[in-house]
Design an enzyme around this catalytic site. Structure first.
Site, PDB file in Angstrom:
ATOM      1  N   PHE A   1      -5.866   9.085  -3.776  1.00  0.00           N
ATOM      2  CA  PHE A   1      -4.604   8.596  -4.338  1.00  0.00           C
ATOM      3  C   PHE A   1      -4.265   7.326  -3.586  1.00  0.00           C
ATOM      4  O   PHE A   1      -4.173   7.342  -2.360  1.00  0.00           O
ATOM      5  CB  PHE A   1      -3.469   9.596  -4.111  1.00  0.00           C
ATOM      6  CG  PHE A   1      -2.096   9.055  -4.494  1.00  0.00           C
ATOM      7  CD1 PHE A   1      -1.456   9.510  -5.642  1.00  0.00           C
ATOM      8  CD2 PHE A   1      -1.448   8.083  -3.721  1.00  0.00           C
ATOM      9  CE1 PHE A   1      -0.205   9.007  -6.004  1.00  0.00           C
ATOM     10  CE2 PHE A   1      -0.205   7.571  -4.084  1.00  0.00           C
ATOM     11  CZ  PHE A   1       0.422   8.043  -5.226  1.00  0.00           C
ATOM     12  N   GLU A   2      -4.077   6.242  -4.323  1.00  0.00           N
ATOM     13  CA  GLU A   2      -3.450   5.100  -3.667  1.00  0.00           C
ATOM     14  C   GLU A   2      -2.860   4.192  -4.724  1.00  0.00           C
ATOM     15  O   GLU A   2      -3.382   4.089  -5.828  1.00  0.00           O
ATOM     16  CB  GLU A   2      -4.400   4.348  -2.707  1.00  0.00           C
ATOM     17  CG  GLU A   2      -5.572   3.675  -3.327  1.00  0.00           C
ATOM     18  CD  GLU A   2      -6.554   3.081  -2.287  1.00  0.00           C
ATOM     19  OE1 GLU A   2      -6.402   3.241  -1.069  1.00  0.00           O
ATOM     20  OE2 GLU A   2      -7.510   2.434  -2.738  1.00  0.00           O
ATOM     21  N   ILE A   3      -1.728   3.619  -4.379  1.00  0.00           N
ATOM     22  CA  ILE A   3      -1.132   2.601  -5.233  1.00  0.00           C
ATOM     23  C   ILE A   3      -1.074   1.370  -4.344  1.00  0.00           C
ATOM     24  O   ILE A   3      -0.472   1.416  -3.270  1.00  0.00           O
ATOM     25  CB  ILE A   3       0.273   2.996  -5.721  1.00  0.00           C
ATOM     26  CG1 ILE A   3       0.220   4.347  -6.461  1.00  0.00           C
ATOM     27  CG2 ILE A   3       0.842   1.909  -6.631  1.00  0.00           C
ATOM     28  CD1 ILE A   3       1.565   4.844  -6.958  1.00  0.00           C
TER      29      ILE A   3
ATOM     30  N   TYR B   1       0.829  -1.189   0.000  1.00  0.00           N
ATOM     31  CA  TYR B   1       0.000   0.000   0.000  1.00  0.00           C
ATOM     32  C   TYR B   1       0.875   1.254   0.000  1.00  0.00           C
ATOM     33  O   TYR B   1       1.839   1.346   0.772  1.00  0.00           O
ATOM     34  CB  TYR B   1      -0.902   0.007   1.241  1.00  0.00           C
ATOM     35  CG  TYR B   1      -2.036   1.010   1.151  1.00  0.00           C
ATOM     36  CD1 TYR B   1      -3.261   0.650   0.583  1.00  0.00           C
ATOM     37  CD2 TYR B   1      -1.870   2.325   1.600  1.00  0.00           C
ATOM     38  CE1 TYR B   1      -4.296   1.572   0.479  1.00  0.00           C
ATOM     39  CE2 TYR B   1      -2.905   3.247   1.497  1.00  0.00           C
ATOM     40  CZ  TYR B   1      -4.109   2.864   0.933  1.00  0.00           C
ATOM     41  OH  TYR B   1      -5.128   3.779   0.820  1.00  0.00           O
TER      42      TYR B   1
END
Ligand code: GDP
Ligand code: MN
Length: 340
Positions: A222-224, A161
């Protein structure tokens, strides 16, 4: 290797839940990401919607990138009331929250959206062959060149994450989320990372060893993140438990606290990355790296003085305390010496 765009791509894509009406602010987000990063890598874009995308939407987004673009429909069972929800009670709750001026308190579609983003989007078949997704929203800005491949970083370090901004949730939107979480955790210890271990992330979300929630969460616009983690038995069982408790409809649980609580309960310190060097703005909050070196040759054009990390509502300092690192530990590539 993180900076080599000629390597085979990681199995990854941008994933955007978006309405037809948001076409132009989406094009803006795409332009930022394409010119700051993706023109070198050509990671595909995946767009999801509970209504079919118009021809116009498809044409005008496809032309924003050289990369592959896909359009997916949200299945109806992921965007409707489950049979255990009392819809009259849900409507009452919305009215009540609207009268108290709670953000999106009166919105029905926002609740379906948060529920979908909490537990269903990762199950969409368009994500079947992906290891990582990067969530994007319409109208966001990327204010620094991204000179390495964040997806490859996720893969090389086996990260689960990544975030840019962490902040506190409005308590009124989640009155019973924490007690529901605790009951879940007690009945499913097999999915919870033991809080007594030194690399537990519990302190990120609780200042009193789990008694209460401190409202900190990663801002999930926003997240990867790892598709495998979001599809895991543990994560999905947590979502299902929350869904059955009804708080997505009777309260207004957001996907950001849900993702974040799951990350903090189920993962460990080394699984989470702060994308410190990605300048990012959503609404009025912006994360901007602060060292002078970022501002040479207009690599960044955010204002470091107003970076959200300095806001008293930011939870990033707590994150750094908990993982025992400093901001500069999260810088992946520094600008070339010759540029300074
Ligand atoms: P906020 O960031 O919490 O203010 O909420 P947004 O309005 O930005 O919504 C979050 C994300 O969900 C964005 O990507 C929106 O485009 C998307 N979204 C919100 N509501 C809907 C909806 O009713 N349908 C679809 N398809 N997308 C939505
Ligand atoms: Mn948004």
């Amino acid at each position: 290797m993180l900076t080599d765009p000629t390597l085979p791509r990681v199995k990854a894509a941008f994933v955007v839940l978006v309405r037809n009406s948001e076409l132009y602010s989406l094009r803006s987000s795409m332009r930022y990401l394409e010119s700051r990063f993706n023109h070198k890598y050509n990671y595909p874009w995946i767009f999801l919607n509970e209504e079919p995308f118009t021809e116009e939407f498809q044409n005008l987004t496809r032309m924003m990138t050289k990369a592959d673009v896909q359009y997916g429909l949200v299945p109806e069972e992921h965007w409707s009331y489950p049979d255990w929800i009392d819809q009259e009670k849900a409507a009452e709750c919305r009215k009540n929250m609207a009268s108290r001026n709670i953000v999106y308190g009166g919105s029905e579609s926002y609740r379906h959206m948060c529920r979908y983003q909490s537990g269903f989007f990762m199950l969409h078949p368009l994500l079947d062959n992906l290891d990582y997704y990067w969530r994007v929203e319409p109208g966001v800005k990327f204010s620094c060149d991204i000179e390495y491949d964040p997806f490859r970083l996720m893969q090389e370090r086996d990260l689960k994450y990544g975030f840019t901004i962490a902040l506190k949730e409005y308590r009124a939107t989640i009155p019973t989320l924490w007690e529901t979480t605790i009951t879940y955790a007690r009945s499913h210890p097999e999915y919870v990372y033991p809080r007594t271990r030194p690399d537990s992330l519990l302190k990120l979300i609780s200042n009193d060893n789990g008694w209460s929630y401190n409202l900190c969460h990663f801002w999930s616009n926003f997240e990867i993140a790892s598709v495998k983690f979001m599809r895991s038995e543990g994560y999905q069982s947590y979502f299902k438990y929350l869904d059955e408790a009804g708080g997505f409809f009777y309260e207004r649980w957001g996907d950001a606290p849900v993702h974040s609580i799951a990350v903090a309960l189920m993962l460990k310190k080394s699984d989470v990355h702060w994308f410190y060097d990605i300048g990012y703005k959503h609404d009025n909050f912006e994360h901007c790296p602060t060292e002078q070196e970022w501002f040479v040759n207009s690599k960044c054009y955010c204002n470091p003085g107003t970076s959200f990390d300095f806001n008293p509502g930011s939870c990033t300092n707590l994150f750094l305390d908990v993982v025992g690192k400093s901001a500069s530990d999260f810088i992946i590539t520094r600008p070339d010496e010759k540029d300074l």
